[in-house]
Scaffold this active site. Structure first.
Site, PDB file in Angstrom:
ATOM      1  N   ASP A 214       0.836  -1.191   0.000  1.00  0.00           N
ATOM      2  CA  ASP A 214       0.000   0.000   0.000  1.00  0.00           C
ATOM      3  C   ASP A 214       0.882   1.255   0.000  1.00  0.00           C
ATOM      4  O   ASP A 214       1.871   1.334   0.730  1.00  0.00           O
ATOM      5  CB  ASP A 214      -0.884  -0.016   1.250  1.00  0.00           C
ATOM      6  CG  ASP A 214      -1.864   1.142   1.289  1.00  0.00           C
ATOM      7  OD1 ASP A 214      -2.716   1.214   0.395  1.00  0.00           O
ATOM      8  OD2 ASP A 214      -1.764   1.962   2.212  1.00  0.00           O
ATOM      9  N   GLU A 273       1.524  -0.635  -5.158  1.00  0.00           N
ATOM     10  CA  GLU A 273       0.490   0.354  -5.428  1.00  0.00           C
ATOM     11  C   GLU A 273       1.224   1.681  -5.457  1.00  0.00           C
ATOM     12  O   GLU A 273       1.474   2.297  -4.416  1.00  0.00           O
ATOM     13  CB  GLU A 273      -0.588   0.368  -4.348  1.00  0.00           C
ATOM     14  CG  GLU A 273      -1.710   1.347  -4.687  1.00  0.00           C
ATOM     15  CD  GLU A 273      -2.210   2.179  -3.514  1.00  0.00           C
ATOM     16  OE1 GLU A 273      -3.296   2.764  -3.638  1.00  0.00           O
ATOM     17  OE2 GLU A 273      -1.520   2.254  -2.488  1.00  0.00           O
TER      18      GLU A 273
END
Length: 538
Positions: A214, A273
């Site tokens: 993330d 990401e």
């Protein structure tokens, strides 16, 4: 699952499986409710592994299920080594990983390294310890500006809106690039590096096959934390250089993690990401000694237009070629409006979404499928105000992500359509009353359904020797269309225009998102459709 499919999966698993894997994103809260509390959980995911194996995907990516106050639905982690009770137990996670492997599915979990929860033991200790303490060195604390420190240390803005700083009462300010409940970690502190390597090893030892990282472009901030000098910074994400995102120092972190991943057997992977201002910057995350994949958000954001799609496909393939990485393709996820709706909604949006799925699955590299897209689910735009919970709505009510996170329908019954056990009606977000025909049960019975199209496409993708990893060759096609071949025996053509087009028959029709007419060696490709052909004896 047939023996042939199982053998093929096992053979690919022993090699670089991630280069052309189809990875299914499970948003755990909304996938399946196993214990009847109206919230999806690990038991629910485990109960649906057979569905995922039959769908034909290679791996599942699970959104965070760690202990969390849920200020950002799990992306505010309080304990990285345990499961939040709303999702189950650590034993449930271990059983899920083992069951997935028995179904031939890899398991990728989220790791959230840019920030923790403000309920994490480290942050609670930092608040108690005071300025200048070792505990505060794990985060980014600074004195305020102004005569009495009443102004934030700089002009950085939160992705969720407002200043990226919060002041402790009468004390220093701490940085949070997301919600105030998500304080940013200080990656200049060696203790932070060591902790996350230990976290990764904890889950790798339990058997996970990789991590989706993330905010992989976060963690490192420019020295001195300089002002940006402008507001509206969220609009600059992914298009401009910012002092708190995509700093060169993040790559040393990813190199260290790659060494951890490579120390385990079975091709364990890291997926970034990452939002970067250019494809060239994005490619740095997938150099041979860094992560294995990076989400291709440029493709996701491209309008339904043949010329623009070709440009982003060419750019994507050309950018990763020098570093030898595969391109990843994605149409939707838990942070963006579902592509049925983005492409126009209703029948038009569904036609385009079906065509986009075949286009994506025919491209070289790896593909990600967000839960429910195989059902053709639209964005839910009319959720009652009182049920919407996404913190991003604080910035802009229209930017809320609740509408793509509604529980998916399994049975053609009454809401919530088999998402929860019988007798449970209330779910954490309500399921639209008209979703029965979109349910898995309904679509499995319909050979023309979107689910049937995905199942057929994934089967062909696995079986056809030209699909998956490799290259493509563009072919001549009318304006408003794209056509390319994969090797000598596969052709894909997509029509993004509002009118049917005619083109020479490429061969034997394998699959199409809409009916294809053929006469005298000429095929008529419907508006907003895509088709696959076998050329020669394939």
């Amino acid at each position: 699952m047939t023996d042939a499919v199982r053998e093929a999966r096992e053979a690919r698993a022993a090699t670089r499986w991630w280069r052309d894997a189809v990875i299914y994103q499970v948003y755990v809260r909304s996938f399946a409710d196993g214990n009847g509390d109206g919230v999806g959980d690990l038991l629910g995911v485990r109960s649906r592994l057979g569905y995922l194996a039959e769908l034909g995907v290679d791996a599942i990516w699970l959104t965070p299920f760690y202990t969390s106050p849920m200020a950002d639905f799990g992306y505010d982690v309080a304990d990285y080594r345990d499961v939040d009770p709303i999702f189950g137990t650590l034993a449930d996670a271990k059983a899920l990983i083992e069951d997935a492997h028995r179904h031939g599915l890899k398991v990728i979990t989220d790791v959230v390294p840019n920030h923790t929860s403000d309920r994490h033991a480290w942050f609670e200790a930092a608040v108690q310890a005071g300025p200048g303490s070792p505990e505060r060195e794990r985060y980014i604390f600074r004195p305020g500006r102004g005569e009495e420190g009443e102004l934030p240390p700089n002009d950085w803005e939160s992705v969720f809106g407002g200043p990226a700083w919060t002041r402790l009462p009468g004390d220093e300010w701490y940085l949070h690039l997301f919600a105030p409940a998500q304080p940013d970690l200080n990656w200049e502190n060696p203790e932070v590096h060591a902790e996350f390597e230990a976290i990764m090893r904890f889950w790798l030892d339990l058997g996970v096959d990789g991590f989706r990282v993330d905010v992989a472009h976060g963690m490192v901030k420019e020295a001195g934390l300089p002002d940006i000098g402008s507001s509206g910074q969220v609009e600059m994400l992914g298009t401009a250089v910012l002092p708190y995102f995509d700093q060169d120092g993040v790559h040393e972190i990813h190199r260290a993690w790659r060494r951890v991943l490579d120390s385990y057997p079975g091709e364990r992977i890291g997926v970034a990401e990452a939002w970067a201002p250019s494809q060239e910057r994005l490619a740095r995350y997938v150099r041979p000694d860094e992560l294995h994949q990076a989400f291709n958000f440029h493709f996701l954001k491209t309008p339904w237009d043949a010329e623009m799609l070709r440009a982003v496909i060419d750019e994507s393939l050309a950018t990763v070629a020098p570093v030898g990485a595969p391109t990843t393709w994605v149409l939707s996820n838990h942070d963006v409006r579902r592509h049925v709706t983005r492409y126009g909604g209703g029948d038009l949006g569904l036609r385009r979404a079906r065509a986009a799925a075949l286009l994506m699955l025919a491209l070289p590299g790896s593909a990600y499928v967000y839960q429910g897209e195989e059902l053709g689910l639209p964005e839910v735009l009319d959720l009652p105000e009182e049920v919407c919970q996404d913190p991003q709505r604080l910035r802009d009510p229209e930017a809320g992500r609740d509408g793509c996170r509604v529980p998916i329908p399994w049975a053609h019954s009454e809401p919530p359509f088999g998402f929860s056990p019988p007798g449970i009606e209330d779910t954490w977000l309500p399921v639209p009353a008209g979703w029965g025909p979109l349910s898995v049960e309904s679509q499995l019975a319909d050979p023309a359904s979107t689910l049937s199209l995905y199942r057929a496409a994934l089967r062909l993708r696995r079986e056809h020797p030209s699909l998956g990893d490799g290259t493509l060759t563009w072919e001549e096609s009318p304006s408003g269309t794209l056509a390319f071949s994969r090797g000598e025996r596969f052709v894909c053509a997509v029509n993004t225009s509002a009118d049917a087009v005619e083109l020479p028959s490429p061969g034997r029709l394998l699959l199409s998102s809409a009916p294809v007419a053929e006469q005298d060696g000429v095929v008529r490709l419907a508006a907003d459709s895509c088709a696959w052909w076998a050329r020669g004896d394939a």
